[in-house]
Design a protein around this motif. Structure first.
Motif, mmCIF file in Angstrom:
data_model
loop_
_atom_site.group_PDB
_atom_site.id
_atom_site.type_symbol
_atom_site.label_atom_id
_atom_site.label_comp_id
_atom_site.label_asym_id
_atom_site.label_seq_id
_atom_site.Cartn_x
_atom_site.Cartn_y
_atom_site.Cartn_z
ATOM 1 N N LEU A 104 0.897 -1.157 -0.027
ATOM 2 C CA LEU A 104 0.122 -0.135 0.029
ATOM 3 C C LEU A 104 0.945 1.210 0.162
ATOM 4 O O LEU A 104 0.455 2.221 0.214
ATOM 5 C CB LEU A 104 -0.982 -0.111 1.156
ATOM 6 C CG LEU A 104 -1.489 -1.092 1.680
ATOM 7 C CD1 LEU A 104 -2.361 -1.336 2.768
ATOM 8 C CD2 LEU A 104 -2.535 -1.690 0.398
ATOM 9 N N ASP A 105 2.064 1.067 -0.047
ATOM 10 C CA ASP A 105 2.987 2.209 0.224
ATOM 11 C C ASP A 105 2.689 3.380 -0.529
ATOM 12 O O ASP A 105 2.909 4.409 -0.045
ATOM 13 C CB ASP A 105 4.450 1.848 0.042
ATOM 14 C CG ASP A 105 5.065 1.322 1.268
ATOM 15 O OD1 ASP A 105 4.441 1.728 2.455
ATOM 16 O OD2 ASP A 105 6.320 0.956 1.443
ATOM 17 N N ALA A 357 -5.642 5.574 4.302
ATOM 18 C CA ALA A 357 -6.391 6.046 5.765
ATOM 19 C C ALA A 357 -6.297 4.673 6.548
ATOM 20 O O ALA A 357 -6.134 4.707 7.807
ATOM 21 C CB ALA A 357 -7.790 6.560 5.723
ATOM 22 N N VAL A 358 -6.733 3.597 5.876
ATOM 23 C CA VAL A 358 -6.824 2.347 6.665
ATOM 24 C C VAL A 358 -5.259 2.078 7.084
ATOM 25 O O VAL A 358 -5.234 1.644 8.438
ATOM 26 C CB VAL A 358 -7.384 1.298 5.632
ATOM 27 C CG1 VAL A 358 -6.960 -0.026 6.193
ATOM 28 C CG2 VAL A 358 -8.685 1.541 5.208
ATOM 29 N N LYS A 359 -4.379 2.311 6.262
ATOM 30 C CA LYS A 359 -3.001 1.944 6.647
ATOM 31 C C LYS A 359 -2.508 2.861 7.854
ATOM 32 O O LYS A 359 -2.012 2.185 8.854
ATOM 33 C CB LYS A 359 -2.079 2.227 5.273
ATOM 34 C CG LYS A 359 -0.541 2.351 5.869
ATOM 35 C CD LYS A 359 0.279 2.709 4.752
ATOM 36 C CE LYS A 359 1.661 2.691 4.836
ATOM 37 N NZ LYS A 359 2.528 2.988 3.758
ATOM 38 N N TYR A 360 -2.866 3.886 7.763
ATOM 39 C CA TYR A 360 -2.341 4.891 8.734
ATOM 40 C C TYR A 360 -2.932 4.783 9.837
ATOM 41 O O TYR A 360 -2.531 5.039 11.200
ATOM 42 C CB TYR A 360 -2.028 6.458 8.349
ATOM 43 C CG TYR A 360 -0.835 6.543 7.201
ATOM 44 C CD1 TYR A 360 0.339 6.017 7.499
ATOM 45 C CD2 TYR A 360 -1.298 6.813 5.967
ATOM 46 C CE1 TYR A 360 1.304 6.035 6.488
ATOM 47 C CE2 TYR A 360 -0.233 6.934 5.026
ATOM 48 C CZ TYR A 360 0.932 6.446 5.250
ATOM 49 O OH TYR A 360 1.808 6.585 4.264
ATOM 50 N N TYR A 361 -4.389 4.652 9.830
ATOM 51 C CA TYR A 361 -5.104 4.385 11.191
ATOM 52 C C TYR A 361 -4.768 3.087 11.811
ATOM 53 O O TYR A 361 -4.383 3.249 13.230
ATOM 54 C CB TYR A 361 -6.500 4.250 10.752
ATOM 55 C CG TYR A 361 -7.404 5.647 10.447
ATOM 56 C CD1 TYR A 361 -7.147 6.682 11.381
ATOM 57 C CD2 TYR A 361 -8.394 5.707 9.650
ATOM 58 C CE1 TYR A 361 -8.001 7.852 10.973
ATOM 59 C CE2 TYR A 361 -9.158 6.743 9.273
ATOM 60 C CZ TYR A 361 -8.675 8.079 10.019
ATOM 61 O OH TYR A 361 -9.413 9.082 9.869
ATOM 62 N N SER A 362 -4.287 2.122 11.173
ATOM 63 C CA SER A 362 -4.239 1.051 11.853
ATOM 64 C C SER A 362 -2.751 0.996 12.578
ATOM 65 O O SER A 362 -2.511 0.405 13.768
ATOM 66 C CB SER A 362 -4.004 -0.068 10.719
ATOM 67 O OG SER A 362 -3.601 -1.451 11.194
ATOM 68 N N ALA A 397 -5.188 -8.220 3.582
ATOM 69 C CA ALA A 397 -3.898 -9.011 3.863
ATOM 70 C C ALA A 397 -3.023 -8.461 4.783
ATOM 71 O O ALA A 397 -2.226 -8.899 5.663
ATOM 72 C CB ALA A 397 -3.302 -9.495 2.595
ATOM 73 N N ALA A 398 -2.752 -6.960 4.554
ATOM 74 C CA ALA A 398 -1.590 -6.252 5.282
ATOM 75 C C ALA A 398 -2.202 -6.173 6.869
ATOM 76 O O ALA A 398 -1.271 -6.057 7.786
ATOM 77 C CB ALA A 398 -1.539 -4.752 4.728
#
Length: 614
Positions: A104-105, A357-362, A397-398
Motif C-alpha cells: 500500500l506504500d 487512511a486504513v493503513k495509517y489508522y491501523s 492481507a496487510a
C-alpha cells in the motif's frame, strides 16, 4: 470553493508546535533560504519573497521548522538525494508494522523511488509520462493487455536483426499506422523492453514512417534517458526541432529526474520550463511534490506557494501525496483535515486515499477508524465493484485479516478476472498461506489458456518471501518450460529467492548473468538487494563490484549506493580514504544520515593514523 480558498483551508490545518505568530517567519526562512527552486521560481519582488495568502500552514510543519533560519540555509547548501522513505525515524518495531503495508506504500505516481519493487505505473507508460496525469491513478486500468502482433514480433526478434524484421513487416503489407505503433509502444514499455522500444522508435524516425510530433520526440527522449542517463538524453534534446521542444518534452525529462531522485537536475529542468515560458501544469507540480516528499519535505511548501501563485488547483493526485505525507509523519489529525478539505472542494476520496487512511489508522492503533473506512470501501455492492475488491484484498492481507481475504476472494472467484487472481496470489502470500496462493494460480491457469509472466512472477515472489528455495527453483524452471518471458521482474524475484535462502553468491551470479543481457537490464532494486547484504557483511570487495555494476547499468546519481558502500567499509572497520572527494567528484551530496556515516568513517581513519603513530 475556489483554489485560493482551498489552499487557505489547507494552510490552516497544521501548525503543530510552532507558535502561530511566528509561522510566517519560520516557513519563509525554511522555504526560501538557498533553495534553487525557490530563488528562481516563486513569488519574488525587489529581492523579497511574499508569502501567498493560502498555502503554507497547510502543509505540516515538522519539528525541524522550529530551528533557527540559519539551520535551513545549511540544509539547502547540502541538497538531499535520499532514496529512502522520509519522515520520523521509526523503531524496529515500527518498521515491522510498516512492512505489513508494503503493497500500500505509494499511489501510482508517487512510486518514484527507484528501489521500490512496486514500480511507478504512471511513469512507466507513455500515457502517464506524455499524456498528463489521470485523476484515477491507482484505480485506472488500461484494460486487458492484448499483445499486438507487432509488439510480439519486436519482442521475439533478436536485437541485431530487429530492423530486418521491421522492414519485412512492412514489405509483407502488415499495418503500421499510428494506432498500431502506439499500441506496440505501450506493450513494449509495460514489458520493460526499453532497448527494443528505443530501437523501434529510432527505426520509425530514420525511415520516416510517421511524422514526428512533440509526443513522439518525448517518447524517444524518455527511452534514451531510461537506458543511457540524463547526459545522453540532453544531447538528444538538442536534436529535437526547437518548435517541438515544448512542455511535454521537458515534462518527460523532469519525470525521469524525479524517478532518479535527482534533485539538482530536476530543479534545473523545472527552471528551464519556467525560463522558456512553458506552462506550469498540475502534472509538473505533482512531480516536484513527489520528489520533495521523498527527499526534502521542507521544499513542499515552496511548491504549494507556487501552485497558489499560478492559480493551479490541487488535483486528486496532489491530495494523495499530501495525505500520504501526513500519514507517514503520524499526523492523523492533519491527514483527516486534508481529506476534509478535499471533500469541501468537491473531490471524493478515491480508493487509494481510503487505503492510505486504513493503513495509517491501523499503524496508529485506531482500528475502529480503519475498519470503518474498510466498510465504506466495500459499500453495499461489493459483488459488482471489481475495482474495490482488487484494492481490498491487499488491504485485508496487510492487516492480517485472513477471513476477510477469503471472503472477498470467494466473491472474486465467480468472475475469475486475471487482475483479481494476481492480487489474490499476492494477498495469500503476504499472509504466509502459500497453499492458497498456489491454488489461485493453478485455477487461473486452468481458466485462462495464456497468462503473462507477471502472474508467474507473483507466485515466484511468494516462494521468495516465504523462503521456499526448492519450490522457487522448480517453479522458475516451469516458467521457462511454459515459455514465459524471463526479464527484469523474474530476475528480481530469483535474486530475492536466493538472498532470502542465504545463498548470496548464487544471487550475485544470477544478477551478473542478467546484466550481460543486451535487451533488458536488471532492476535497481535487484542490485540493491545483493548490495545490502555485502554491505552488512563488510565485504568491501564485492560491495565495490556491485557499486561499479550499478554505474555501468545507468543507475548513477543515486545516494543509497554510496550509503551502502560506505557502510561496508565501516562494518569491515576499514578506512574509506577519499570517500568525500569521491562523492564530490560524482556531484553527490550527503543527507543527514550519511553525514553520520561519514563521521563514523572519519573516526576509523583517525584511529588508523593513531595506530601508526603509536
Amino acid at each position: 470553493m475556489g483554489s485560493g480558498v482551498a489552499m487557505s483551508a489547507l494552510r490552516r490545518t497544521a501548525t503543530l508546535s510552532a507558535r502561530s505568530h511566528s509561522i510566517r517567519n519560520i516557513v519563509a526562512c525554511g522555504c526560501f533560504n538557498g533553495s534553487e527552486l525557490s530563488r528562481n521560481s516563486l513569488v519574488q519582488e525587489k529581492g523579497n519573497f511574499h508569502l501567498c495568502s493560502g498555502i503554507l500552514d497547510y502543509f505540516s510543519l515538522s519539528k525541524s521548522y522550529s530551528s533557527r533560519c540559519s539551520n535551513f540555509a545549511r540544509s539547502f547548501l547540502w541538497p538531499r538525494n535520499l532514496s529512502s522513505h522520509v519522515g520520523a525515524k521509526l523503531s524496529e518495531k515500527d518498521n515491522d508494522s510498516e512492512d505489513r503495508f508494503s503493497e500500500l506504500d505509494e499511489p501510482a505516481e508517487d512510486m518514484v523511488e527507484p528501489d521500490e519493487r512496486v514500480e511507478n505505473k504512471e511513469f512507466e507508460t507513455e500515457e502517464g509520462i506524455l499524456g498528463g496525469e489521470s485523476d484515477s491513478v491507482g484505480n485506472r486500468s488500461l484494460g486487458k493487455r492484448v499483445e499486438s502482433p507487432l509488439s510480439m514480433a519486436i519482442i521475439r526478434a533478436p536485437r541485431h536483426s530487429l530492423n530486418i524484421v521491421l522492414n519485412k513487416w512492412v514489405e509483407d503489407g502488415n499495418p503500421l499506422g499510428q494506432g498500431a505503433i502506439s499500441h506496440a509502444m505501450l506493450i513494449l514499455r509495460k514489458s520493460r523492453v526499453y532497448a527494443k522500444a528505443l530501437q523501434f522508435i529510432e527505426w520509425l524516425e530514420e525511415n520516416k514512417r510517421i511524422d514526428f510530433l512533440e509526443r513522439d520526440y518525448a517518447s524517444h527522449l524518455d527511452l534514451v534517458c531510461k537506458l543511457y542517463g540524463f547526459q545522453k538524453a540532453e544531447n538528444y534534446l538538442q536534436k529535437i526541432p526547437v518548435s517541438l521542444q515544448g512542455e511535454v518534452v521537458y515534462r518527460t525529462l523532469l519525470t525521469n529526474c524525479v524517478l532518479a531522485n535527482n534533485v539538482r537536475k530536476a530543479e534545473e529542468v523545472f527552471n528551464k520550463i519556467k525560463d522558456l515560458g512553458l506552462p506550469i501544469t498540475k502534472f509538473t507540480c505533482n512531480q516536484l511534490l513527489v520528489l520533495y516528499k521523498r527527499v526534502d519535505q521542507k521544499k513542499i511548501a515552496d511548491v504549494l506557494v507556487m501552485m497558489e501563485k499560478e492559480n493551479i488547483k490541487p488535483s486528486l493526485l496532489t491530495y494523495r501525496l499530501l495525505v500520504d505525507n501526513k500519514g507517514r509523519a503520524s499526523d492523523i489529525v492533519g491527514m483527516e483535515k486534508i481529506i476534509d478539505t478535499m471533500k469541501d472542494e468537491g473531490l471524493k476520496p478515491d480508493l487509494t486515499i481510503q487505503g492510505m487512511a486504513v493503513k495509517y489508522y491501523s499503524l496508529a492503533g485506531l482500528n475502529e477508524k480503519a475498519e470503518a473506512v474498510l466498510k465504506d470501501m466495500e459499500g453495499d455492492h461489493i459483488q459488482e465493484n471489481h475495482v474495490a475488491r482488487k484494492v481490498l484484498l491487499p488491504l485485508y492481507a496487510a492487516l492480517g485479516k485472513a477471513e476477510d481475504v477469503g471472503r472477498i476472494w470467494e466473491i472474486c472467484k465467480s468472475s475469475q478476472r486475471l487482475d483479481e487472481c494476481l492480487t489474490a496470489i499476492e494477498a495469500w502470500g503476504k499472509l504466509g498461506n502459500v497453499e492458497k496462493a498456489e491454488e489461485v494460480f493453478e485455477n487461473m491457469i486452468k481458466v485462462w489458456t495464456k497468462v503473462s509472466a507477471k502472474h508467474y512472477v507473483a507466485l515466484l515472489n511468494v516462494y521468495a518471501n516465504n523462503k521456499l528455495l526448492s519450490k522457487g527453483k522448480d517453479f522458475a524452471k516451469r516458467m521457462s518450460d511454459d515459455g514465459c518471458h524471463i526479464g527484469p521482474a523474474t530476475w528480481d524475484a530469483l535474486v530475492k529467492l536466493y538472498v532470502e535462502a542465504g545463498e548470496l553468491e548464487k544471487a550475485a551470479s544470477i544478477l551478473q548473468k542478467a546484466s550481460q543481457r543486451t535487451e533488458d537490464k536488471p532492476l535497481f532494486v535487484s542490485y540493491m538487494t545483493v548490495f545490502e547484504k555485502y554491505s552488512k557483511k563488510g565485504d568491501i570487495h564485492n560491495a565495490e563490484k556491485i557499486f561499479q555494476r550499478l554505474r555501468q547499468a545507468g543507475y548513477a546519481g543515486r545516494l543509497k549506493p554510496y550509503q551502502y558502500l560506505l557502510q561496508a567499509y565501516i562494518n569491515a572497520k576499514k578506512p574509506a580514504y577519499g570517500f568525500r572527494d569521491r562523492m564530490k567528484a560524482d556531484n553527490m551530496f550527503p543527507n543527514k544520515a550519511m553525514i553520520a556515516q561519514l563521521i563514523a568513517a572519519d573516526a576509523l581513519i583517525k584511529s588508523k593514523i593513531s595506530d601508526l603513530l603509536d
